[in-house]
Design a protein around this motif. Structure first.
Motif, short mmCIF file in Angstrom:
data_model
loop_
_atom_site.label_atom_id
_atom_site.label_comp_id
_atom_site.label_asym_id
_atom_site.label_seq_id
_atom_site.Cartn_x
_atom_site.Cartn_y
_atom_site.Cartn_z
N ASN A 112 -12.58 24.62 0.54
CA ASN A 112 -11.85 23.52 -0.09
C ASN A 112 -12.48 22.20 0.35
OD1 ASN A 112 -9.95 21.98 -1.46
ND2 ASN A 112 -8.47 22.09 0.20
N ARG A 113 -13.63 21.88 -0.23
CA ARG A 113 -14.39 20.71 0.19
C ARG A 113 -13.90 19.46 -0.54
NH1 ARG A 113 -20.67 22.47 0.01
NH2 ARG A 113 -20.84 20.77 1.51
N LYS A 114 -13.93 18.34 0.15
CA LYS A 114 -13.47 17.08 -0.41
C LYS A 114 -14.63 16.10 -0.55
CE LYS A 114 -9.06 18.03 -0.61
NZ LYS A 114 -8.29 18.00 -1.88
N VAL A 115 -14.51 15.23 -1.53
CA VAL A 115 -15.50 14.18 -1.74
C VAL A 115 -14.79 12.83 -1.66
CG1 VAL A 115 -17.16 13.16 -3.32
CG2 VAL A 115 -16.95 15.64 -3.19
N VAL A 116 -15.31 11.96 -0.80
CA VAL A 116 -14.73 10.63 -0.60
C VAL A 116 -15.79 9.59 -0.93
CG1 VAL A 116 -13.63 9.07 1.05
CG2 VAL A 116 -13.32 11.55 1.29
N GLY A 138 -10.71 10.14 -13.98
CA GLY A 138 -9.32 10.29 -14.38
C GLY A 138 -9.16 11.26 -15.52
N GLN A 139 -10.12 11.29 -16.44
CA GLN A 139 -10.07 12.21 -17.58
C GLN A 139 -10.25 13.65 -17.11
OE1 GLN A 139 -13.37 11.85 -20.30
NE2 GLN A 139 -12.21 12.69 -22.00
N GLY A 157 -5.34 7.56 -14.51
CA GLY A 157 -5.07 8.93 -14.07
C GLY A 157 -5.17 9.13 -12.58
N PHE A 158 -5.28 8.03 -11.80
CA PHE A 158 -5.37 8.12 -10.36
C PHE A 158 -4.00 7.90 -9.72
CE2 PHE A 158 -9.76 7.55 -11.29
CZ PHE A 158 -10.49 7.97 -10.19
N LEU A 199 -3.62 16.14 -1.74
CA LEU A 199 -3.31 15.93 -3.16
C LEU A 199 -4.38 16.55 -4.06
CD1 LEU A 199 -2.14 12.18 -3.14
CD2 LEU A 199 -0.72 14.25 -3.26
N PRO A 200 -3.97 17.34 -5.05
CA PRO A 200 -4.94 17.99 -5.95
C PRO A 200 -5.26 17.15 -7.18
CG PRO A 200 -2.75 18.84 -6.39
CD PRO A 200 -2.58 17.79 -5.30
N LYS A 201 -5.45 15.84 -7.00
CA LYS A 201 -5.70 14.96 -8.14
C LYS A 201 -6.52 13.77 -7.65
CE LYS A 201 -2.34 12.38 -9.55
NZ LYS A 201 -1.06 11.86 -10.06
N PRO A 202 -7.10 12.99 -8.56
CA PRO A 202 -7.87 11.82 -8.13
C PRO A 202 -6.96 10.76 -7.51
CG PRO A 202 -7.69 11.90 -10.53
CD PRO A 202 -7.15 13.19 -10.03
N VAL A 203 -7.44 10.14 -6.43
CA VAL A 203 -6.64 9.19 -5.68
C VAL A 203 -7.47 7.94 -5.37
CG1 VAL A 203 -5.19 8.83 -3.64
CG2 VAL A 203 -5.49 11.14 -4.55
N ILE A 204 -6.83 6.79 -5.51
CA ILE A 204 -7.40 5.52 -5.05
C ILE A 204 -6.65 5.12 -3.79
CG2 ILE A 204 -7.53 3.03 -5.45
CD1 ILE A 204 -9.54 4.21 -7.15
#
Length: 332
Positions: free
Chosen positions: A156-160, A181-182, A264-265, A289-294
């Protein structure tokens, strides 16, 4: 501001850090001392070699927090323009080589793939980090899908992506935000808002970000509720949807419009970029969170060195200077 002392043999914590795993072992009581040592090391080195000073002094706590929450290089931390990566380099095994910064044969003043597995891109241009992060995340998702189909457990890798408010003015950043967001990828974008690029920012985006900094009441309400819910057993199963609706209603009252939410963030912030405890608590929630975040973070360019704090534009990119008063060396 604490008085500046030459580092020399004074460093005790920073010299023991050889990888991000060591950063995670630092106690909360030692974190302020670690940040002081990082600032001293950066100031001392840039005073001799030249480099980007004000921007690097402003992201010390943020970078420490990122490496305490995420697992580089399993997780990717991508710096936009990347001239503010000095703390990142000091925490990823390059402390002993840091005195060679920007010298021939020494380490680069930007992230560089050949230099470290913790540097995912050779970045020197602005506004690219979000699209780079989205591309990397898309590739990883494809690999994880293949792993699941073959019966293996994917990581479960994350990208920041860390981008400044100045770099956010570039069109490429907005194309990537719209695309992320799309696709609804769980990309994490850290908006480092110091209200400057090289000089103070102007225009509609700068004014918009300023309005977002006035939404502190909602954020305090949100995290009060989140902390409360976290203490309730099985809260996600029983009252999660109810709590979510309450937070959405309150958000509607205090954030009638939010550009990032409309893309969509999930929007988190504004956060104090020099408060490690606050940063860590929020980044750990964001990681789940399983969604895009700002994540909107407020920082101060030149933090901890008064000449750079008072004149961050002059200390954006500098040649050698006198540490005692910040005066630039003159060459005939």
């Amino acid at each position: 501001m604490k008085s500046f002392q030459m580092t020399g043999d004074l460093i005790t914590i920073l010299s023991k850090i050889h990888s991000p795993a060591d950063v995670k072992k630092i106690s909360e009581k030692e974190l302020d001392e670690l940040c002081d040592e990082i600032r001293k090391r950066i100031i001392e080195t840039v005073a001799k070699n030249g480099g980007h000073l004000a921007s690097n002094l402003g992201v010390v706590e943020l970078t420490v927090s990122l490496h305490r929450v995420f697992d580089s290089p399993e997780d990717a931390i991508i710096f936009d323009v990347s001239h503010q990566c000095y703390t990142h380099k000091l925490l990823t095994g390059r402390y002993s080589d840091f005195s060679s910064l920007r010298k021939q044969g020494g380490i680069s003043g930007f992230t560089r793939r050949l230099e470290s597995p913790h540097d995912f891109f050779d970045n020197g241009h602005s506004s690219t980090s979000i699209s780079q992060g989205l591309g990397l995340l898309t590739a990883w998702d494809k690999i994880e899908k293949e792993q699941r189909e073959s019966g293996r457990n994917p990581k479960n890798r994350k990208v920041v992506a860390v981008i400044g408010d100045g770099a956010l003015t570039g069109g490429l950043a907005y194309e990537a935000l719209a695309h992320a967001g799309q696709l609804s990828k769980n990309l994490i974008v850290i908006l480092n808002d110091n209200q400057m690029s090289i000089s103070p920012n102007n225009g509609a985006i700068s004014r918009y970000l300023s309005t977002l900094t006035m939404t502190g009441f909602y954020q305090r309400f949100r995290y009060f509720v989140d902390n409360l819910v976290d203490k309730i057993p099985n809260s996600k199963n029983h009252i999660g949807k109810f709590i979510y609706r309450i937070k959405r209603a309150v958000k509607g009252m205090f954030l009638s419009t939010n550009f990032f939410a409309d893309l969509g963030f999930e929007y988190v912030g504004p956060l104090d970029g020099h408060n490690i405890k606050e940063l860590e608590e929020n980044l750990r929630r964001v990681r789940r969170l399983p969604k895009p975040v700002i994540v909107h973070v407020l920082t101060k360019k030149g933090k901890g060195y008064s000449p750079a704090e008072n004149d961050p534009a002059s200390f954006h990119g500098v040649g050698p200077f006198q540490i005692s008063d910040g005066k630039m060396e003159k060459f005939d």
